[in-house]
Design a protein around this motif. Structure first.
Motif, short mmCIF file in Angstrom:
data_model
loop_
_atom_site.label_atom_id
_atom_site.label_comp_id
_atom_site.label_asym_id
_atom_site.label_seq_id
_atom_site.Cartn_x
_atom_site.Cartn_y
_atom_site.Cartn_z
N UNK A 10 0.97 -1.28 0.07
CA UNK A 10 0.06 -0.09 0.15
C UNK A 10 0.96 1.27 -0.01
N UNK A 11 1.91 1.24 0.97
CA UNK A 11 2.97 2.44 0.87
C UNK A 11 3.68 2.83 -0.45
N UNK A 12 4.04 1.50 -0.96
CA UNK A 12 4.58 1.60 -2.46
C UNK A 12 3.58 2.33 -3.35
N UNK A 13 2.27 1.77 -3.37
CA UNK A 13 1.45 2.29 -4.52
C UNK A 13 1.07 3.84 -4.04
N UNK A 14 0.97 4.17 -2.81
CA UNK A 14 0.68 5.66 -2.62
C UNK A 14 1.87 6.21 -2.89
N UNK A 15 3.07 6.01 -2.86
CA UNK A 15 4.23 6.77 -3.42
C UNK A 15 4.41 6.88 -4.74
N UNK A 16 3.81 5.83 -5.42
CA UNK A 16 3.82 6.01 -7.08
C UNK A 16 2.77 6.90 -7.52
N UNK A 17 1.57 6.79 -6.75
CA UNK A 17 0.45 7.81 -7.05
C UNK A 17 0.87 9.29 -6.73
N UNK A 21 4.26 8.07 -11.02
CA UNK A 21 4.68 6.81 -11.61
C UNK A 21 3.53 5.96 -12.27
N UNK A 22 3.78 5.06 -13.23
CA UNK A 22 2.47 4.12 -13.45
C UNK A 22 3.04 2.83 -13.52
N UNK A 23 4.08 2.41 -12.76
CA UNK A 23 4.38 0.98 -12.52
C UNK A 23 5.03 1.08 -11.07
N UNK A 24 4.70 0.08 -10.07
CA UNK A 24 4.95 -0.32 -8.90
C UNK A 24 5.63 -1.74 -8.93
N UNK A 25 6.56 -1.93 -7.78
CA UNK A 25 7.13 -3.32 -7.38
C UNK A 25 6.69 -3.84 -6.26
N UNK A 26 5.85 -5.06 -6.46
CA UNK A 26 5.64 -5.65 -5.08
C UNK A 26 6.36 -7.05 -5.11
N UNK A 33 0.43 -0.07 -14.46
CA UNK A 33 -0.80 0.43 -14.48
C UNK A 33 -1.05 1.17 -15.50
N UNK A 34 -2.56 1.30 -16.21
CA UNK A 34 -2.99 2.14 -17.25
C UNK A 34 -2.90 3.45 -16.93
N UNK A 35 -3.78 3.78 -16.08
CA UNK A 35 -3.85 5.12 -15.40
C UNK A 35 -4.10 5.17 -14.08
N UNK A 36 -4.15 6.71 -13.76
CA UNK A 36 -4.50 7.07 -12.23
C UNK A 36 -5.73 6.26 -11.48
N UNK A 37 -6.69 6.26 -12.52
CA UNK A 37 -7.83 5.62 -11.96
C UNK A 37 -7.98 4.21 -11.64
N UNK A 38 -7.07 3.62 -12.33
CA UNK A 38 -7.01 1.96 -11.92
C UNK A 38 -5.94 2.03 -10.82
N UNK A 39 -4.95 2.83 -10.63
CA UNK A 39 -4.47 2.75 -9.27
C UNK A 39 -5.06 2.98 -8.21
N UNK A 40 -6.00 4.25 -8.27
CA UNK A 40 -6.80 4.54 -6.96
C UNK A 40 -7.77 3.33 -6.82
N UNK A 43 -5.67 0.76 -4.97
CA UNK A 43 -5.49 1.23 -3.81
C UNK A 43 -6.69 1.00 -2.81
N UNK A 44 -7.92 1.56 -3.21
CA UNK A 44 -8.97 1.16 -2.44
C UNK A 44 -9.22 -0.18 -1.91
N UNK A 45 -9.13 -1.07 -3.00
CA UNK A 45 -9.19 -2.42 -2.62
C UNK A 45 -8.09 -2.87 -1.72
N UNK A 46 -6.93 -2.36 -1.56
CA UNK A 46 -5.98 -2.78 -0.41
C UNK A 46 -6.31 -2.26 0.71
N UNK A 47 -6.83 -0.98 0.60
CA UNK A 47 -7.29 -0.31 2.00
C UNK A 47 -8.37 -1.24 2.67
#
Length: 67
Positions: A10-17, A21-26, A33-40, A43-47
């Motif tokens: 979650x922290x890595x995704x929030x930092x990317x947002x 950045x459009x990519x994150x390493x887990x 990710x395609x776009x900011x909407x997909x990332x958000x 993120x909501x699912x993770x939360x």
């Protein structure tokens, strides 16, 4: 059942947002990710899965007449 995501994920995704950045390493795997909407959305699912509580702010305007 253990969660699919960790707090570090979650922290890595929030930092990317935050940086745009459009990519994150887990766990050694890169996710693009395609776009900011997909990332958000992810993120909501993770939360939700991690039980992160979000507080909503409410604003209220107050007006006073005269002095």
């Amino acid at each position: 059942m253990s969660p699919r995501y960790s707090k570090a994920d979650l922290d890595a995704l929030n930092a990317a947002i935050a940086t745009g950045a459009k990519s994150v390493s887990y766990n050694g795997q890169r996710v693009d990710y395609r776009d900011l909407a997909e990332m958000k959305s992810v993120r909501d699912e993770m939360e939700r899965e991690l039980g992160v509580v979000k507080t909503k702010r409410r604003s209220r305007a107050v007006f006073a007449r005269g002095l």
